[in-house]
Write an enzyme that holds these catalytic residues in place. Structure first.
Site, PDB file in Angstrom:
ATOM      1  CB  CYS A   3      -9.044   4.835   7.078  1.00 37.96           C
ATOM      2  SG  CYS A   3     -10.482   3.750   6.906  1.00 37.96           S
ATOM      3  NE  ARG A   9      -9.643   6.885  10.303  1.00 36.55           N
ATOM      4  CZ  ARG A   9      -8.406   6.621  10.655  1.00 36.55           C
ATOM      5  NH1 ARG A   9      -7.590   7.628  10.927  1.00 36.55           N
ATOM      6  NH2 ARG A   9      -7.954   5.385  10.755  1.00 36.55           N
ATOM      7  CG  ASP A 120      -8.911   5.183  14.483  1.00 41.77           C
ATOM      8  OD1 ASP A 120     -10.146   5.097  14.428  1.00 41.77           O
ATOM      9  OD2 ASP A 120      -8.156   4.191  14.492  1.00 41.77           O
TER      10      ASP A 120
HETATM   11  P1  4NP Z   1     -11.135   3.375  10.295  1.00 44.64           P
HETATM   12  O1  4NP Z   1     -11.386   3.091  11.866  1.00 44.64           O
HETATM   13  O2  4NP Z   1      -9.663   3.088  10.060  1.00 44.64           O
HETATM   14  O3  4NP Z   1     -11.472   4.823  10.135  1.00 44.64           O
HETATM   15  O4  4NP Z   1     -12.053   2.456   9.534  1.00 44.64           O
HETATM   16  C1  4NP Z   1     -11.033   1.893  12.503  1.00 44.64           C
HETATM   17  C2  4NP Z   1     -11.755   0.758  12.293  1.00 44.64           C
HETATM   18  C3  4NP Z   1     -11.438  -0.409  12.963  1.00 44.64           C
HETATM   19  C4  4NP Z   1     -10.383  -0.412  13.859  1.00 44.64           C
HETATM   20  C5  4NP Z   1      -9.640   0.744  14.080  1.00 44.64           C
HETATM   21  C6  4NP Z   1      -9.964   1.886  13.390  1.00 44.64           C
HETATM   22  N1  4NP Z   1     -10.069  -1.609  14.573  1.00 44.64           N
HETATM   23  O5  4NP Z   1      -9.162  -1.579  15.434  1.00 44.64           O
HETATM   24  O6  4NP Z   1     -10.727  -2.646  14.337  1.00 44.64           O
END
Ligand code: 4NP
Length: 148
Positions: A3, A9, A120
């Site tokens: 991800c 995720r 997300d």
């Molecule tokens: P992930 O979610 O990709 O599912 O781990 C996110 C985690 C951090 C961020 C965005 C999405 N961020 O902008 O820091």
């Protein structure tokens, strides 16, 4: 499992699949996760993701974030990405057609040909995390069944 941040995720997808493989007594399958971005390297998963997972009997608390690397193309046969942005960022790192052929949108396992993303959940509420859990649970059920 890939991800963006490797804190919501993909660590969840990793543990859901690992648990399903363990229940099915499938051995010798290596499952791991990574983020395309480097923001959360060495961090534990997001508290909201950890708490949601725990409610479903899954412990992701010990995971430490890491960034996707070109070496992952050598170490893994399939690279499941959560959304189209992850897909683009992983494909940029592909060295050849063999690398590119390993990259799949994970929800194409449960919704073949639909190219659906795992949304997300980071900037939303608890219902986003629950949706992510349910989508990943469905997809990992299909993936796990391939090994039976
Ligand atoms: P992930 O979610 O990709 O599912 O781990 C996110 C985690 C951090 C961020 C965005 C999405 N961020 O902008 O820091």
């Amino acid at each position: 499992m890939v991800c963006l941040g490797n804190i919501c995720r993909s660590p969840l997808a990793e543990e859901i699949l690992r648990k399903k493989l363990s229940i099915a007594k499938v051995k010798n399958v290596m499952v791991d996760s990574a983020g395309t971005a480097g923001f959360h390297i060495g961090e534990h998963p997001d508290k909201r993701s950890t708490e949601n997972a725990l409610r479903h009997g899954i412990d992701i608390s010990k995971h430490l974030g890491r960034q996707f690397s070109v070496h992952d193309f050598d170490d893994f046969e399939v690279i499941y990405v959560m959304d189209h942005s992850n897909q683009k960022d992983v494909l940029i790192k592909a060295r050849n057609e063999h690398d590119r052929s390993k990259v799949r949108l994970i929800l194409n396992e449960s919704y073949p040909g639909e190219d659906r993303p795992v949304p997300d959940p980071y900037f939303g509420g608890e219902e986003g995390f629950e949706l992510v859990y349910n989508l990943l649970d469905e997809a990992c059920e299909v993936i796990s069944a391939k090994f039976k």
